[in-house]
Design a protein around this motif. Structure first.
Motif, PDB file in Angstrom:
ATOM      1  N   UNK A 159      14.129  10.072  27.906  1.00 26.80           N
ATOM      2  CA  UNK A 159      13.481   9.147  26.793  1.00 26.80           C
ATOM      3  C   UNK A 159      13.840   9.291  25.404  1.00 26.80           C
ATOM      4  N   UNK A 160      14.431  10.168  24.824  1.00 29.37           N
ATOM      5  CA  UNK A 160      14.843  10.659  23.717  1.00 29.37           C
ATOM      6  C   UNK A 160      14.079  11.510  22.849  1.00 29.37           C
ATOM      7  N   UNK A 161      13.241  12.101  23.324  1.00 28.60           N
ATOM      8  CA  UNK A 161      12.146  12.823  22.573  1.00 28.60           C
ATOM      9  C   UNK A 161      12.786  14.106  22.150  1.00 28.60           C
ATOM     10  N   UNK A 162      12.916  14.544  20.909  1.00 27.72           N
ATOM     11  CA  UNK A 162      13.449  15.567  20.480  1.00 27.72           C
ATOM     12  C   UNK A 162      12.535  16.840  19.860  1.00 27.72           C
ATOM     13  N   UNK A 163      11.165  16.380  19.309  1.00 26.44           N
ATOM     14  CA  UNK A 163      10.431  17.133  18.847  1.00 26.44           C
ATOM     15  C   UNK A 163       9.194  16.998  20.114  1.00 26.44           C
ATOM     16  N   UNK A 164       8.644  17.843  20.370  1.00 28.40           N
ATOM     17  CA  UNK A 164       7.751  17.923  21.767  1.00 28.40           C
ATOM     18  C   UNK A 164       6.247  17.960  21.195  1.00 28.40           C
ATOM     19  N   UNK A 165       6.027  17.137  20.402  1.00 27.74           N
ATOM     20  CA  UNK A 165       4.592  16.630  19.655  1.00 27.74           C
ATOM     21  C   UNK A 165       4.553  15.276  19.654  1.00 27.74           C
ATOM     22  N   UNK A 166       3.642  14.589  20.298  1.00 34.88           N
ATOM     23  CA  UNK A 166       3.879  13.337  20.328  1.00 34.88           C
ATOM     24  C   UNK A 166       4.011  12.617  19.039  1.00 34.88           C
ATOM     25  N   UNK A 167       4.775  11.480  18.894  1.00 34.11           N
ATOM     26  CA  UNK A 167       4.746  10.911  17.599  1.00 34.11           C
ATOM     27  C   UNK A 167       5.253   9.402  17.779  1.00 34.11           C
ATOM     28  N   UNK A 168       4.889   8.458  16.612  1.00 37.67           N
ATOM     29  CA  UNK A 168       5.325   7.213  16.975  1.00 37.67           C
ATOM     30  C   UNK A 168       6.041   6.731  15.652  1.00 37.67           C
ATOM     31  N   UNK A 169       7.275   6.279  16.042  1.00 39.90           N
ATOM     32  CA  UNK A 169       8.295   5.916  15.079  1.00 39.90           C
ATOM     33  C   UNK A 169       7.850   4.498  14.649  1.00 39.90           C
ATOM     34  N   UNK A 170       8.001   4.314  13.519  1.00 40.86           N
ATOM     35  CA  UNK A 170       7.856   3.078  12.972  1.00 40.86           C
ATOM     36  C   UNK A 170       9.124   2.591  11.921  1.00 40.86           C
ATOM     37  N   UNK A 171       9.858   1.462  12.515  1.00 39.28           N
ATOM     38  CA  UNK A 171      11.063   1.168  11.677  1.00 39.28           C
ATOM     39  C   UNK A 171      11.026  -0.132  11.269  1.00 39.28           C
ATOM     40  N   UNK A 172      11.546  -0.376  10.307  1.00 35.33           N
ATOM     41  CA  UNK A 172      11.423  -1.840   9.655  1.00 35.33           C
ATOM     42  C   UNK A 172      12.433  -2.025   8.265  1.00 35.33           C
ATOM     43  N   UNK A 173      12.447  -2.970   7.780  1.00 36.98           N
ATOM     44  CA  UNK A 173      13.344  -3.380   6.559  1.00 36.98           C
ATOM     45  C   UNK A 173      14.711  -3.823   7.175  1.00 36.98           C
ATOM     46  N   UNK A 174      14.943  -4.248   8.371  1.00 40.63           N
ATOM     47  CA  UNK A 174      15.987  -4.741   9.109  1.00 40.63           C
ATOM     48  C   UNK A 174      15.658  -5.479  10.234  1.00 40.63           C
ATOM     49  N   UNK A 175      16.643  -6.228  10.669  1.00 38.73           N
ATOM     50  CA  UNK A 175      16.392  -7.009  11.973  1.00 38.73           C
ATOM     51  C   UNK A 175      16.731  -5.897  13.010  1.00 38.73           C
ATOM     52  N   UNK A 176      15.752  -5.890  14.131  1.00 33.67           N
ATOM     53  CA  UNK A 176      15.886  -4.863  15.063  1.00 33.67           C
ATOM     54  C   UNK A 176      16.798  -5.721  16.336  1.00 33.67           C
ATOM     55  N   UNK A 177      17.506  -4.790  17.100  1.00 30.76           N
ATOM     56  CA  UNK A 177      18.303  -5.493  18.149  1.00 30.76           C
ATOM     57  C   UNK A 177      17.642  -4.960  19.485  1.00 30.76           C
ATOM     58  N   UNK A 178      17.950  -5.905  20.505  1.00 31.71           N
ATOM     59  CA  UNK A 178      17.370  -5.569  21.839  1.00 31.71           C
ATOM     60  C   UNK A 178      18.405  -5.754  22.801  1.00 31.71           C
ATOM     61  N   UNK A 179      18.618  -4.986  23.736  1.00 34.51           N
ATOM     62  CA  UNK A 179      17.811  -3.783  24.038  1.00 34.51           C
ATOM     63  C   UNK A 179      18.040  -2.736  23.168  1.00 34.51           C
ATOM     64  N   UNK A 180      17.090  -1.640  22.791  1.00 32.92           N
ATOM     65  CA  UNK A 180      17.390  -0.508  22.160  1.00 32.92           C
ATOM     66  C   UNK A 180      18.053   0.392  22.653  1.00 32.92           C
ATOM     67  N   UNK A 181      18.641   1.213  21.985  1.00 36.02           N
ATOM     68  CA  UNK A 181      19.396   2.570  22.535  1.00 36.02           C
ATOM     69  C   UNK A 181      20.387   2.677  23.185  1.00 36.02           C
TER      70      UNK A 181
END
Length: 113
Positions: free
Chosen positions: A91-113
């Motif tokens: 799933x792309x987790x690199x730090x094993x402490x749950x965390x929510x990424x918040x990204x903005x300031x540009x258009x996001x594409x779909x599908x991610x990743x």
């Protein structure tokens, strides 16, 4: 504990703190993937989403509230932003402490990743 985010919560690792209360902390991502990219984490260590229990509902419910508050303060709320949480290696987790990424300031594409 050898958790990067626990060390950050304890003040052993510097971070640009955007919000903090007794339960949650939000801070700038050190490798931003968008013009605005910050993380929201619980201060209490939970390794992955697979480790979440019913007892964590109130704590985890604070994460999107803080994400929206900081997004508004950073000026990305009206245009829109993406929120994502990764779980384990595939799933792309690199730090094993749950965390929510918040990204903005540009258009996001779909599908991610």
């Amino acid at each position: 504990m050898d958790c990067l985010f626990c060390k950050l919560v304890q003040g052993d690792i510097p971070a640009t703190i955007l919000y903090q209360d007794d339960d949650v902390i939000a801070f700038e991502d050190i490798a931003p993937q968008a013009p605005t990219h910050f993380l929201v984490i619980p201060k209490r260590h939970i390794s992955t989403l697979n480790d979440v229990s019913d007892d964590d509902a109130a704590l985890l419910g604070k994460l999107p509230i803080v994400a929206a508050r900081v997004a508004k303060e950073k000026g990305i709320a009206e245009d829109g932003f993406r929120v994502t949480m990764n779980c384990n290696e595939m799933g792309g987790q690199t730090v094993y402490h749950i965390h929510m990424h918040v990204l903005g300031g540009r258009a996001m594409t779909w599908p991610p990743g």
